[in-house]
Design a protein around this motif. Structure first.
Motif, PDB file in Angstrom:
ATOM      1  N   PHE A  61      53.905 -43.977  32.024  1.00 20.48           N
ATOM      2  CA  PHE A  61      52.940 -43.476  30.892  1.00 20.48           C
ATOM      3  C   PHE A  61      51.554 -43.932  31.077  1.00 20.48           C
ATOM      4  O   PHE A  61      50.585 -43.348  30.842  1.00 20.48           O
ATOM      5  N   ILE A  62      51.631 -45.392  31.518  1.00 16.54           N
ATOM      6  CA  ILE A  62      50.045 -45.899  31.760  1.00 16.54           C
ATOM      7  C   ILE A  62      49.443 -45.279  32.976  1.00 16.54           C
ATOM      8  O   ILE A  62      48.115 -44.916  32.639  1.00 16.54           O
ATOM      9  N   LEU A  63      49.953 -44.737  34.026  1.00 19.44           N
ATOM     10  CA  LEU A  63      49.407 -44.247  35.000  1.00 19.44           C
ATOM     11  C   LEU A  63      49.171 -42.955  34.900  1.00 19.44           C
ATOM     12  O   LEU A  63      48.067 -42.180  35.299  1.00 19.44           O
ATOM     13  N   ALA A  86      38.817 -40.843  30.455  1.00 18.75           N
ATOM     14  CA  ALA A  86      38.733 -41.073  31.782  1.00 18.75           C
ATOM     15  C   ALA A  86      38.877 -42.762  32.311  1.00 18.75           C
ATOM     16  O   ALA A  86      38.294 -42.978  32.891  1.00 18.75           O
ATOM     17  N   LEU A  87      40.327 -43.007  31.649  1.00 19.23           N
ATOM     18  CA  LEU A  87      40.519 -44.473  32.280  1.00 19.23           C
ATOM     19  C   LEU A  87      41.028 -44.580  33.676  1.00 19.23           C
ATOM     20  O   LEU A  87      41.594 -43.522  34.209  1.00 19.23           O
TER      21      LEU A  87
END
Length: 118
Positions: free
Chosen positions: A9-11, A19-20
């Protein structure tokens, strides 16, 4: 298994317009610095929810690190020692998060990183 789904989920979750950066784009020194900051925030957290969040975030940084566990043990000692230093500013307050940022970017943290980096 929950951690793997959490990392997925984070990635890969990215809301429209976000735009993380991907965690794998950080240098090993940046990963170490962010781990220190997150662990420090867990120590100053006044709520269990924030403490858990900061510890989980630190765990994600740890997964991306290639440093040995001794580097993190030494950093934990640094957090405990330098976390006792009082800060003050023009506005009355405790400045705990600032202290965490300063510890994470301190010469002590850099020395630890350099002593364990390949």
């Amino acid at each position: 298994m929950k951690i793997n789904r959490f990392l997925f989920f984070i990635l890969f979750a990215s809301p429209a317009g976000s735009a993380l950066p991907n965690l794998s784009t950080f240098s090993q020194q940046e990963i170490f610095t962010h781990w220190i900051e997150n662990r420090c925030i867990a120590k100053i957290a006044e709520t269990e929810r924030l403490k858990q969040d900061a510890n989980q975030s630190a765990a994600v940084w740890l997964e991306y690190s290639q440093l040995p566990v001794d580097a993190f043990n030494n950093a934990e000692k640094l957090i405990n020692e330098e976390g006792k230093i009082s800060l003050s500013g023009s506005v009355k307050g405790e400045y705990n998060v600032l202290r965490c940022t300063l510890i994470a970017n301190s010469t002590g943290a850099v020395k630890i990183y350099k002593s364990f980096a390949n």
